[in-house]
Design a protein around this motif. Structure first.
Motif, PDB file in Angstrom:
ATOM      1  N   VAL A  78      66.259 -25.147 -78.580  1.00 22.74           N
ATOM      2  CA  VAL A  78      67.214 -25.276 -77.477  1.00 22.74           C
ATOM      3  C   VAL A  78      66.493 -25.165 -76.135  1.00 22.74           C
ATOM      4  O   VAL A  78      66.746 -25.945 -75.199  1.00 22.74           O
ATOM      5  CB  VAL A  78      68.324 -24.210 -77.587  1.00 22.74           C
ATOM      6  CG1 VAL A  78      69.158 -24.155 -76.313  1.00 22.74           C
ATOM      7  CG2 VAL A  78      69.220 -24.501 -78.787  1.00 22.74           C
ATOM      8  N   ILE A  79      65.588 -24.206 -76.029  1.00 18.58           N
ATOM      9  CA  ILE A  79      64.819 -24.048 -74.789  1.00 18.58           C
ATOM     10  C   ILE A  79      63.989 -25.303 -74.513  1.00 18.58           C
ATOM     11  O   ILE A  79      63.925 -25.792 -73.382  1.00 18.58           O
ATOM     12  CB  ILE A  79      63.914 -22.807 -74.864  1.00 18.58           C
ATOM     13  CG1 ILE A  79      64.770 -21.537 -74.871  1.00 18.58           C
ATOM     14  CG2 ILE A  79      62.933 -22.775 -73.701  1.00 18.58           C
ATOM     15  CD1 ILE A  79      63.966 -20.271 -75.105  1.00 18.58           C
ATOM     16  N   ALA A  80      63.359 -25.832 -75.573  1.00 14.18           N
ATOM     17  CA  ALA A  80      62.541 -27.040 -75.412  1.00 14.18           C
ATOM     18  C   ALA A  80      63.391 -28.217 -74.940  1.00 14.18           C
ATOM     19  O   ALA A  80      62.956 -29.010 -74.089  1.00 14.18           O
ATOM     20  CB  ALA A  80      61.849 -27.372 -76.723  1.00 14.18           C
ATOM     21  N   ALA A  81      64.600 -28.342 -75.483  1.00 13.75           N
ATOM     22  CA  ALA A  81      65.479 -29.445 -75.090  1.00 13.75           C
ATOM     23  C   ALA A  81      65.961 -29.296 -73.652  1.00 13.75           C
ATOM     24  O   ALA A  81      66.002 -30.273 -72.888  1.00 13.75           O
ATOM     25  CB  ALA A  81      66.672 -29.512 -76.040  1.00 13.75           C
ATOM     26  N   LYS A  82      66.299 -28.077 -73.259  1.00 15.90           N
ATOM     27  CA  LYS A  82      66.809 -27.852 -71.906  1.00 15.90           C
ATOM     28  C   LYS A  82      65.711 -27.974 -70.854  1.00 15.90           C
ATOM     29  O   LYS A  82      65.989 -28.343 -69.701  1.00 15.90           O
ATOM     30  CB  LYS A  82      67.454 -26.472 -71.825  1.00 15.90           C
ATOM     31  CG  LYS A  82      68.802 -26.381 -72.538  1.00 15.90           C
ATOM     32  CD  LYS A  82      69.471 -25.049 -72.299  1.00 15.90           C
ATOM     33  CE  LYS A  82      70.869 -25.010 -72.905  1.00 15.90           C
ATOM     34  NZ  LYS A  82      71.539 -23.701 -72.665  1.00 15.90           N
ATOM     35  N   ARG A  83      64.467 -27.652 -71.242  1.00 17.51           N
ATOM     36  CA  ARG A  83      63.365 -27.692 -70.281  1.00 17.51           C
ATOM     37  C   ARG A  83      62.613 -29.015 -70.307  1.00 17.51           C
ATOM     38  O   ARG A  83      61.575 -29.151 -69.655  1.00 17.51           O
ATOM     39  CB  ARG A  83      62.386 -26.545 -70.555  1.00 17.51           C
ATOM     40  CG  ARG A  83      62.959 -25.166 -70.255  1.00 17.51           C
ATOM     41  CD  ARG A  83      61.984 -24.074 -70.619  1.00 17.51           C
ATOM     42  NE  ARG A  83      60.670 -24.295 -70.045  1.00 17.51           N
ATOM     43  CZ  ARG A  83      59.615 -23.503 -70.268  1.00 17.51           C
ATOM     44  NH1 ARG A  83      59.732 -22.447 -71.052  1.00 17.51           N
ATOM     45  NH2 ARG A  83      58.457 -23.764 -69.714  1.00 17.51           N
ATOM     46  N   VAL A  87      57.331 -35.168 -66.920  1.00 17.16           N
ATOM     47  CA  VAL A  87      55.942 -34.709 -67.014  1.00 17.16           C
ATOM     48  C   VAL A  87      55.966 -33.370 -67.748  1.00 17.16           C
ATOM     49  O   VAL A  87      56.290 -32.344 -67.158  1.00 17.16           O
ATOM     50  CB  VAL A  87      55.307 -34.548 -65.615  1.00 17.16           C
ATOM     51  CG1 VAL A  87      53.867 -34.066 -65.749  1.00 17.16           C
ATOM     52  CG2 VAL A  87      55.372 -35.858 -64.847  1.00 17.16           C
ATOM     53  N   PRO A  88      55.669 -33.362 -69.040  1.00 19.24           N
ATOM     54  CA  PRO A  88      55.851 -32.148 -69.836  1.00 19.24           C
ATOM     55  C   PRO A  88      54.826 -31.066 -69.507  1.00 19.24           C
ATOM     56  O   PRO A  88      53.688 -31.352 -69.131  1.00 19.24           O
ATOM     57  CB  PRO A  88      55.676 -32.650 -71.271  1.00 19.24           C
ATOM     58  CG  PRO A  88      54.816 -33.861 -71.154  1.00 19.24           C
ATOM     59  CD  PRO A  88      55.174 -34.498 -69.842  1.00 19.24           C
ATOM     60  N   ASP A  89      55.258 -29.801 -69.675  1.00 18.86           N
ATOM     61  CA  ASP A  89      54.322 -28.687 -69.564  1.00 18.86           C
ATOM     62  C   ASP A  89      53.716 -28.429 -70.944  1.00 18.86           C
ATOM     63  O   ASP A  89      53.957 -29.157 -71.900  1.00 18.86           O
ATOM     64  CB  ASP A  89      55.027 -27.439 -69.016  1.00 18.86           C
ATOM     65  CG  ASP A  89      56.251 -27.046 -69.850  1.00 18.86           C
ATOM     66  OD1 ASP A  89      56.365 -27.529 -71.003  1.00 18.86           O
ATOM     67  OD2 ASP A  89      57.079 -26.262 -69.357  1.00 18.86           O
ATOM     68  N   ARG A  90      52.924 -27.353 -71.053  1.00 15.44           N
ATOM     69  CA  ARG A  90      52.237 -27.086 -72.312  1.00 15.44           C
ATOM     70  C   ARG A  90      53.206 -26.813 -73.455  1.00 15.44           C
ATOM     71  O   ARG A  90      52.990 -27.257 -74.591  1.00 15.44           O
ATOM     72  CB  ARG A  90      51.279 -25.901 -72.138  1.00 15.44           C
ATOM     73  CG  ARG A  90      50.091 -26.197 -71.247  1.00 15.44           C
ATOM     74  CD  ARG A  90      49.174 -24.992 -71.157  1.00 15.44           C
ATOM     75  NE  ARG A  90      48.024 -25.267 -70.297  1.00 15.44           N
ATOM     76  CZ  ARG A  90      47.069 -24.377 -70.044  1.00 15.44           C
ATOM     77  NH1 ARG A  90      47.132 -23.155 -70.564  1.00 15.44           N
ATOM     78  NH2 ARG A  90      46.054 -24.709 -69.256  1.00 15.44           N
ATOM     79  N   PHE A  91      54.252 -26.062 -73.177  1.00 16.70           N
ATOM     80  CA  PHE A  91      55.241 -25.743 -74.202  1.00 16.70           C
ATOM     81  C   PHE A  91      55.886 -27.015 -74.731  1.00 16.70           C
ATOM     82  O   PHE A  91      55.969 -27.235 -75.948  1.00 16.70           O
ATOM     83  CB  PHE A  91      56.292 -24.794 -73.620  1.00 16.70           C
ATOM     84  CG  PHE A  91      57.426 -24.490 -74.554  1.00 16.70           C
ATOM     85  CD1 PHE A  91      57.234 -23.674 -75.655  1.00 16.70           C
ATOM     86  CD2 PHE A  91      58.692 -25.021 -74.327  1.00 16.70           C
ATOM     87  CE1 PHE A  91      58.279 -23.396 -76.529  1.00 16.70           C
ATOM     88  CE2 PHE A  91      59.738 -24.745 -75.189  1.00 16.70           C
ATOM     89  CZ  PHE A  91      59.535 -23.924 -76.287  1.00 16.70           C
TER      90      PHE A  91
END
Length: 289
Positions: A78-83, A87-91
């Motif tokens: 869920v956190i990955a989808a919301k964030r 331009v993606p970060d490391r997570f």
């Protein structure tokens, strides 16, 4: 010494011979001490109930670990989808790398791009779920894999079983699926007397059974080795005779190495499970095996 006493002593020594460490430890005990090294056993996988003892809702430590792993996995996704960003970060990069790995290197590689679209959600869910349940075996405070008891591997294997049988029946019909699965083309007719029973066992029994047993057995073995190394470390450092304390450093290093290896095995078993799932689906929907 009476015969029964000698037999009892011999039996005790056999129980302490789980490994070379378990054989060394009894000789390291101070004279007169009643304590000693206790090797890990299968009872680790049957912990006492925490809640609702004696009911169908009985809840123990392994079930608690499974709930924690499932909740943690959902929260991470869920956190990955919301964030998610352009331009993606490391997570986000890490999550997308694993998602692309399952989609490209498993689903599309085995099933083909067109067919893979339908089964990517299944394969991705299996991979991440098994990885989450496996990795709890090396997380401090949890210290046991959620897949180290046969119930969960059986549920996952039955899910795969229903999916690849359903895919085959949908692609060929019941009769066509049975014909394609049990009567391989290009074989002399008299060989079907031997091949058909083998194919039946393979498709309907061996495939789901080996999926479940392979996953559970690897997690059980890893847990026993980790417990052996770290319980031996505690024993050598805190309880053993002074001359034997140096072995504690050896068992600690072995435990650390086993922890890294178990992390690798956790990921490897998740990968093997989804690869075999994709292969079984591919075999079910293909015209000829």
């Amino acid at each position: 010494m009476p015969t029964t006493t000698r037999a009892a002593v011999h039996h005790d020594h056999q129980e302490l011979a789980l490994s070379s460490l378990a054989m060394i430890a009894p000789f390291a005990t101070h004279e007169g001490e009643s304590g000693g090294f206790h090797a890990p056993s299968i009872t680790d996988f049957f912990p006492p109930p925490i809640l609702f003892e004696g009911t169908i809702f009985e809840f123990n430590r392994i079930q608690m670990v499974r709930v924690i792993a499932a909740v943690a996995l959902v929260v991470i996704m869920v956190i990955a989808a919301k964030r998610a960003k352009l331009v993606p970060d490391r997570f986000q990069n890490g999550i997308e790398l694993l998602l692309d790995f399952v989609r490209v290197n498993v689903a599309e590689e085995i099933l083909g791009k067109d067919r893979a679209r339908k089964y990517v959600p299944l394969l991705t869910t299996l991979f991440f779920a098994i990885l989450a349940f496996n990795i709890t075996g090396i997380i401090p405070g949890l210290n046991i894999a959620g897949t180290s008891l046969i119930g969960l591997p059986v549920v996952l294997a039955l899910w795969v079983y229903v999916m690849y049988l359903g895919a085959g029946v949908k692609a060929h019909g019941v009769g066509g699926f049975l014909k394609a699965s049990l009567f391989p083309p290009g074989v002399p007719w008299f060989m079907y007397v031997l091949l058909t029973p083998i194919e039946f066992l393979t498709v309907f029994i061996i495939r789901p059974a080996t999926l479940a047993i392979r996953l559970m057995a690897n997690m059980v073995a890893g847990h026993l080795m980790l417990v052996l190394c770290f319980s031996a470390t505690q024993y050598f450092i805190f309880e053993a005779a002074p001359a034997m304390k140096a072995f504690g450093a050896l068992t600690f290093v072995s435990g650390f190495a086993m922890t890294l290896f178990e992390a690798f095995v956790a990921a490897l078993q998740a990968y093997i499970f989804v690869v075999l799932t994709a292969v079984y689906i591919s075999l079910s929907v293909e015209e000829e095996h």
